[in-house]
Every structure is written in C-alpha cells, then in structure tokens.
Scaffold this motif. Structure first.
Motif, PDB file in Angstrom:
ATOM      1  N   GLN A 290       0.823  -1.216   0.000  1.00 35.93           N
ATOM      2  CA  GLN A 290       0.000   0.000   0.000  1.00 35.93           C
ATOM      3  C   GLN A 290       0.852   1.259   0.000  1.00 35.93           C
ATOM      4  O   GLN A 290       0.458   2.288  -0.532  1.00 35.93           O
ATOM      5  N   SER A 291       2.005   1.183   0.686  1.00 35.77           N
ATOM      6  CA  SER A 291       2.908   2.334   0.722  1.00 35.77           C
ATOM      7  C   SER A 291       4.345   1.828   0.832  1.00 35.77           C
ATOM      8  O   SER A 291       4.796   1.429   1.905  1.00 35.77           O
ATOM      9  N   PRO A 292       5.064   1.828  -0.294  1.00 33.40           N
ATOM     10  CA  PRO A 292       6.439   1.288  -0.277  1.00 33.40           C
ATOM     11  C   PRO A 292       7.417   2.255   0.390  1.00 33.40           C
ATOM     12  O   PRO A 292       7.144   3.458   0.481  1.00 33.40           O
ATOM     13  N   PHE A 293       8.538   1.718   0.862  1.00 32.99           N
ATOM     14  CA  PHE A 293       9.631   2.575   1.327  1.00 32.99           C
ATOM     15  C   PHE A 293      10.272   3.237   0.110  1.00 32.99           C
ATOM     16  O   PHE A 293      10.538   2.563  -0.888  1.00 32.99           O
ATOM     17  N   VAL A 294      10.534   4.547   0.214  1.00 36.39           N
ATOM     18  CA  VAL A 294      11.202   5.245  -0.893  1.00 36.39           C
ATOM     19  C   VAL A 294      12.439   5.973  -0.358  1.00 36.39           C
ATOM     20  O   VAL A 294      12.439   6.486   0.766  1.00 36.39           O
ATOM     21  N   THR A 295      13.459   6.032  -1.182  1.00 37.85           N
ATOM     22  CA  THR A 295      14.747   6.566  -0.737  1.00 37.85           C
ATOM     23  C   THR A 295      14.727   8.089  -0.675  1.00 37.85           C
ATOM     24  O   THR A 295      14.316   8.750  -1.626  1.00 37.85           O
ATOM     25  N   VAL A 296      15.176   8.632   0.467  1.00 39.02           N
ATOM     26  CA  VAL A 296      15.264  10.088   0.612  1.00 39.02           C
ATOM     27  C   VAL A 296      16.702  10.569   0.829  1.00 39.02           C
ATOM     28  O   VAL A 296      16.983  11.759   0.705  1.00 39.02           O
ATOM     29  N   ALA A 297      17.600   9.638   1.176  1.00 39.33           N
ATOM     30  CA  ALA A 297      18.999  10.039   1.409  1.00 39.33           C
ATOM     31  C   ALA A 297      19.869   8.797   1.342  1.00 39.33           C
ATOM     32  O   ALA A 297      19.367   7.670   1.397  1.00 39.33           O
ATOM     33  N   ARG A 298      21.181   9.030   1.216  1.00 42.36           N
ATOM     34  CA  ARG A 298      22.080   7.901   1.410  1.00 42.36           C
ATOM     35  C   ARG A 298      23.162   8.271   2.394  1.00 42.36           C
ATOM     36  O   ARG A 298      23.449   9.460   2.611  1.00 42.36           O
ATOM     37  N   ILE A 299      23.736   7.266   3.002  1.00 40.32           N
ATOM     38  CA  ILE A 299      24.820   7.482   3.960  1.00 40.32           C
ATOM     39  C   ILE A 299      26.033   6.745   3.435  1.00 40.32           C
ATOM     40  O   ILE A 299      25.949   5.569   3.062  1.00 40.32           O
ATOM     41  N   VAL A 300      27.148   7.484   3.387  1.00 45.39           N
ATOM     42  CA  VAL A 300      28.386   6.898   2.887  1.00 45.39           C
ATOM     43  C   VAL A 300      29.417   6.940   4.012  1.00 45.39           C
ATOM     44  O   VAL A 300      29.607   7.982   4.647  1.00 45.39           O
ATOM     45  N   ALA A 301      30.038   5.802   4.280  1.00 42.22           N
ATOM     46  CA  ALA A 301      31.097   5.748   5.294  1.00 42.22           C
ATOM     47  C   ALA A 301      32.357   5.186   4.655  1.00 42.22           C
ATOM     48  O   ALA A 301      32.312   4.140   3.993  1.00 42.22           O
ATOM     49  N   ALA A 302      33.464   5.893   4.801  1.00 47.51           N
ATOM     50  CA  ALA A 302      34.757   5.454   4.231  1.00 47.51           C
ATOM     51  C   ALA A 302      35.415   4.450   5.190  1.00 47.51           C
ATOM     52  O   ALA A 302      34.994   4.330   6.342  1.00 47.51           O
ATOM     53  N   PRO A 303      36.440   3.719   4.733  1.00 40.76           N
ATOM     54  CA  PRO A 303      37.191   2.863   5.662  1.00 40.76           C
ATOM     55  C   PRO A 303      37.673   3.692   6.863  1.00 40.76           C
ATOM     56  O   PRO A 303      38.025   4.860   6.703  1.00 40.76           O
ATOM     57  N   GLN A 304      37.656   3.109   8.035  1.00 35.54           N
ATOM     58  CA  GLN A 304      38.011   3.836   9.262  1.00 35.54           C
ATOM     59  C   GLN A 304      38.223   2.853  10.398  1.00 35.54           C
ATOM     60  O   GLN A 304      37.934   1.658  10.260  1.00 35.54           O
ATOM     61  N   VAL A 305      38.700   3.355  11.523  1.00 37.83           N
ATOM     62  CA  VAL A 305      38.798   2.535  12.738  1.00 37.83           C
ATOM     63  C   VAL A 305      37.388   2.520  13.346  1.00 37.83           C
ATOM     64  O   VAL A 305      36.954   3.494  13.943  1.00 37.83           O
ATOM     65  N   ALA A 306      36.676   1.427  13.153  1.00 44.14           N
ATOM     66  CA  ALA A 306      35.232   1.444  13.430  1.00 44.14           C
ATOM     67  C   ALA A 306      34.881   1.307  14.913  1.00 44.14           C
ATOM     68  O   ALA A 306      33.719   1.499  15.291  1.00 44.14           O
ATOM     69  N   TRP A 307      35.837   0.961  15.729  1.00 46.81           N
ATOM     70  CA  TRP A 307      35.619   0.937  17.184  1.00 46.81           C
ATOM     71  C   TRP A 307      36.977   1.100  17.868  1.00 46.81           C
ATOM     72  O   TRP A 307      37.950   0.473  17.456  1.00 46.81           O
ATOM     73  N   SER A 308      37.061   1.941  18.882  1.00 47.86           N
ATOM     74  CA  SER A 308      38.293   2.074  19.667  1.00 47.86           C
ATOM     75  C   SER A 308      37.889   2.629  21.025  1.00 47.86           C
ATOM     76  O   SER A 308      36.767   3.129  21.190  1.00 47.86           O
ATOM     77  N   ASP A 309      38.810   2.566  21.978  1.00 51.96           N
ATOM     78  CA  ASP A 309      38.509   3.128  23.300  1.00 51.96           C
ATOM     79  C   ASP A 309      38.185   4.621  23.187  1.00 51.96           C
ATOM     80  O   ASP A 309      37.293   5.129  23.866  1.00 51.96           O
ATOM     81  N   ALA A 310      38.925   5.320  22.299  1.00 45.26           N
ATOM     82  CA  ALA A 310      38.694   6.768  22.158  1.00 45.26           C
ATOM     83  C   ALA A 310      37.298   7.028  21.585  1.00 45.26           C
ATOM     84  O   ALA A 310      36.566   7.916  22.039  1.00 45.26           O
ATOM     85  N   ARG A 311      36.896   6.224  20.600  1.00 52.04           N
ATOM     86  CA  ARG A 311      35.552   6.384  20.030  1.00 52.04           C
ATOM     87  C   ARG A 311      34.484   6.020  21.054  1.00 52.04           C
ATOM     88  O   ARG A 311      33.421   6.638  21.117  1.00 52.04           O
ATOM     89  N   SER A 312      34.767   4.992  21.837  1.00 55.10           N
ATOM     90  CA  SER A 312      33.794   4.577  22.840  1.00 55.10           C
ATOM     91  C   SER A 312      33.577   5.685  23.866  1.00 55.10           C
ATOM     92  O   SER A 312      32.442   5.976  24.265  1.00 55.10           O
ATOM     93  N   ALA A 313      34.675   6.350  24.283  1.00 51.17           N
ATOM     94  CA  ALA A 313      34.531   7.464  25.234  1.00 51.17           C
ATOM     95  C   ALA A 313      33.694   8.576  24.590  1.00 51.17           C
ATOM     96  O   ALA A 313      32.811   9.158  25.224  1.00 51.17           O
ATOM     97  N   ALA A 314      33.951   8.858  23.298  1.00 53.41           N
ATOM     98  CA  ALA A 314      33.254   9.965  22.629  1.00 53.41           C
ATOM     99  C   ALA A 314      31.777   9.657  22.374  1.00 53.41           C
ATOM    100  O   ALA A 314      30.918  10.527  22.537  1.00 53.41           O
ATOM    101  N   VAL A 315      31.460   8.420  21.981  1.00 52.67           N
ATOM    102  CA  VAL A 315      30.091   8.124  21.529  1.00 52.67           C
ATOM    103  C   VAL A 315      29.305   7.329  22.586  1.00 52.67           C
ATOM    104  O   VAL A 315      28.184   7.718  22.961  1.00 52.67           O
ATOM    105  N   ASP A 316      29.889   6.225  23.080  1.00 48.00           N
ATOM    106  CA  ASP A 316      29.159   5.442  24.083  1.00 48.00           C
ATOM    107  C   ASP A 316      28.903   6.302  25.323  1.00 48.00           C
ATOM    108  O   ASP A 316      27.790   6.343  25.843  1.00 48.00           O
ATOM    109  N   ASP A 317      29.976   6.964  25.797  1.00 48.29           N
ATOM    110  CA  ASP A 317      29.834   7.746  27.029  1.00 48.29           C
ATOM    111  C   ASP A 317      29.400   9.188  26.769  1.00 48.29           C
ATOM    112  O   ASP A 317      28.607   9.738  27.517  1.00 48.29           O
ATOM    113  N   GLY A 318      29.930   9.806  25.716  1.00 44.03           N
ATOM    114  CA  GLY A 318      29.730  11.244  25.538  1.00 44.03           C
ATOM    115  C   GLY A 318      28.461  11.631  24.796  1.00 44.03           C
ATOM    116  O   GLY A 318      28.113  12.815  24.749  1.00 44.03           O
ATOM    117  N   MET A 319      27.769  10.662  24.213  1.00 45.19           N
ATOM    118  CA  MET A 319      26.558  11.009  23.447  1.00 45.19           C
ATOM    119  C   MET A 319      25.363  10.200  23.930  1.00 45.19           C
ATOM    120  O   MET A 319      25.525   9.109  24.479  1.00 45.19           O
TER     121      MET A 319
END
Ligand code: HEM
Length: 370
Positions: A290-319
């Motif tokens: 009745q109502s399909p999902f339609v694309t409104v944006a895309r998200i692009v992520a480049a290669p990176q360090v996808a988890w680290s203690d520093a990231r965990s402090a910034a995102v897990d704890d800081g956000m």
C-alpha cells in the motif's frame, strides 16, 4: 522500494486526533523509567561504569556523511530531507541487552543515528541543539503494541539482567536451534530472538527500522536504513563465528572497515491509511504494497577505525541518541514514542552523573577520534 519521483501514493496529512493518550500513560512512563533505572544500577554495580540500560554494548561507532537526495517530490522533501544537503552522521551499532554479554548470546541489533547541523524548527527540550537522531532496530515492528504492554516485557528483561551469564549463553545456543526450526517452518519468533536466539550473522548486513512512527512534515512515516553497496550486501545473513569470541560482532565490523567502506539508503514509508497503518499500535507492520519505502537520502562511510577506546569514550559515554533530539517536522507520535521523551532524558542524565564523561549533544563534528 519504488522511484521517489514516480511512486503513486497519496499520504494522509497528520491530525492531532490520530493520537490518543493511553490509559495511565503518565504512570507507565514513570514505571518504565524506574525499571530502566534499576537495570542501570545493577549493571553499574557489576561493571563500575554506567552503561545504557538497554543497548549497552556497542559493536561499531561509525562516522559518515548523509547526503539528501536531489529532486525529491514535495511529499518527501520534508524536515531533514527538505533540501539536498550533506551532513556529518554518527552511527552506533548495538545489541539490545542492558548488560555487557558475550556476543554468543545473540540478540536483536540496534542502530542509533545522529545527523549533525540540521536547520529547522526544533522539538521541545531540543531547542538548543542542532542534531536529528533516528533510532532503529533490525526488524520492522516493535515487540509490543503500546507503551503499557512494553512495560510488562521490560520488567521480565530487568529481572534477567545479571542473572547467571553462563546460563544465558547455553540458553542462547538452544534458542538459536529452535529459531532456525521455526524459520524453516515459515514463522519467526521475536521472543526467542530477544532472549538470545538471534542468528549469528554479520551486523553490517542488517536492514534497520524505526518501527514506530514520526511526523514527516505534514505527514506521518516510518524509516528504514538498508545496506546497498556490494561490500555490505555481501554481509547480509553472512555467518559470523562467535564461538569463544566474546566481541566477535565488533571484531567483524572493525575488520570490514579496516579495508572497505559502505553505503546505505535511508528510506521513508508514508502513512496513507490509518486503519492499515495505525499510529497507536506499534506492533502492526505497515503494508509495503500500500505504501512502499522510498529513498530520501544515502549514507556513505569510508574505511576507518570502526571501534576504539577513544571512540567509545566519545560516543558510548559522551553522546545519547533519542527520537526526541530533532526537528519539529519529525516529532515522534504514538504512545511508545511519547513515553520515550522522559525515559531517554533520564537515561542520559544517569550516565552523566555516574561517568567521568558528560553526555552532550554535539554542535559540530568533522570526524570521530582515530
Ligand atoms: C517504550 C519504548 C522504549 C523505551 C522505554 C526505550 C528505552 C531506551 C533507553 C532507556 C535507552 C538507553 C538510552 C541511553 O542510555 O542514552 C534506549 C536505547 C535505544 N533504543 Fe530504545 N526504548 C524504547 C523503544 C525503542 C524503539 C521502538 C526503538 C527502535 C526501533 C528503540 C531503539 C533504541 C536504540 C537503537 C537504542 C540505542 C541508542 C544508542 O546507541 O545510544 N527503542 N532505549
């Protein structure tokens, strides 16, 4: 999914009387906060650190760019998607439990998304910020129709937090066996998955859903995030060995992003019919024919360090991620969404009070640490 410029639906404009306060909603909200606070306290005593009372463990903390599609028809060019701009985005991959379990206890997966620097009128309580958060889980519907019904499930979860992790591990292996039997028979059991019977697959191949509705400008919608680049779609249902690898999900994410990136599409499904697509029953899957999902944006992520203690402090704890951090054009609707406002605010305060890192809404971000 259909082409956003040609899809033939007529979305229903929102009216205030599409929402109805649930019986005892204020009391439900209080009891949810109390139960989640209890989980917070149990885990903090065990771990010496305050974690999220659900979705405690992160498996990937990704930095990327959200690119709003150009040329969207006006029904889709709403809120964050009003103009074809690009924004930095943070994505936190998690699993549901409030304690830090071995990944072999395999449970449903979550994704918190924070888009930074979005313009527009803001939600109450979020006026000083510039973020838009969308929170998703890897299934199309919520486990309960209403906030009050969810409280019952949550109390069960709270009573199992911290109880015999070894037993939970054994239970999970048994439940996964049962789950594959049920799936072969054509059914699917949310309860079994929630208790640790989720298939042991790569989290990067998942499609995620907001499950519950929000305003979409003058309309109402639910969102979906779908991996679309070949390096991510190759991971859909791809097995991950979690045997004796307590952080196997995170290891797989880090390994992937050490050499590859990824692209996802963010899609909206607009409500066209209140009977088929209710606002106050979160357990009903809105029919895509009745109502399909339609694309409104895309998200692009480049290669990176996808988890680290520093990231965990910034995102897990800081956000903190909350559906109430955002634009008035995406106001959460329905009882499950309404009660989340106070509950997530309490949860963020708890972590700020007990950890060295304060939880704050970022006002700008060029990248994450590492
Ligand atoms: C009444 C229903 C719900 C309640 C009471 C609830 C409560 C919570 C709480 C307390 C947190 C931790 C927040 C923090 O410590 O900062 C959380 C996190 C989260 N919730 Fe919910 N939730 C509900 C429904 C949902 C739904 C419908 C979804 C999505 C489909 C969802 C997805 C998530 C995700 C992905 C996170 C982790 C966000 C992050 O990475 O920080 N929740 N929830």
């Amino acid at each position: 999914m259909s082409d956003p410029t040609t899809h033939p639906i007529t979305p229903l404009p929102y009216q205030a009387d599409f929402e109805a306060l649930e019986d005892g909603e204020a009391e439900t909200e209080r009891a949810l906060s109390e139960t989640l606070h209890k989980i917070n306290e149990i885990v903090r005593k065990d771990e010496g650190h305050a974690y999220r009372s659900v979705h405690a463990k992160s498996h990937g903390l990704l930095f990327g760019e959200l690119q709003v599609a150009a040329g969207l028809p006006s029904m889709l060019a709403q809120g964050v998607f009003a103009t074809p701009a690009s924004y930095p985005v943070v994505m936190r991959l998690s699993t549901v439990p409030g304690d830090l379990l071995d990944d072999s206890v395999s449970t449903p997966r979550g994704l918190g998304m924070k888009i930074i620097g979005v313009p527009g009128e803001r939600l109450p309580g979020s006026q000083a910020d510039v973020t838009q958060d969308f929170l998703m889980v890897n299934g199309p519907v919520f486990s309960a129709p209403t906030a009050k019904k969810f409280l019952g499930t949550l109390k069960l979860l709270a009573s199992s937090t911290d109880k015999l992790p070894g037993l939970k591990k054994a239970l999970s292996a048994t439940l996964r066996g049962l789950e594959s039997l049920i799936e072969k028979a054509g059914g699917e059991s949310g309860t079994l998955k929630a208790l640790g019977g989720h298939p042991e697959t790569n989290i990067l191949g998942e499609t995620f859903y907001t499950q519950v509705p929000m305003l979409f400008g003058p309309y109402m919608g639910k969102l979906q995030l779908v991996p679309v680049s070949p390096e991510l779609t190759a991971l859909t249902d791809a097995p991950v060995d979690l045997h004796d690898r307590p952080h196997g999900l995170r290891d797989a994410v880090v390994e992937h992003f050490s050499h590859s990136g990824g692209t996802w599409e963010l899609r909206v499904q607009l409500c066209t019919d209140l009977q088929a697509m209710p606002i106050e029953d979160a357990s009903v899957q809105w029919p895509e024919d009745q109502s399909p999902f339609v694309t409104v944006a895309r998200i692009v992520a480049a290669p990176q360090v996808a988890w680290s203690d520093a990231r965990s402090a910034a995102v897990d704890d800081g956000m903190s991620f909350s559906p109430w951090h955002g634009l008035a054009a995406h106001r959460p609707i329905g009882s499950v969404m309404r009660v989340r406002k106070a509950v997530y605010a309490m949860a963020a305060r708890y972590r700020s009070e007990h950890n060295a890192t304060q939880v704050q809404e970022p006002r700008s971000l060029t990248a994450l640490p590492d």
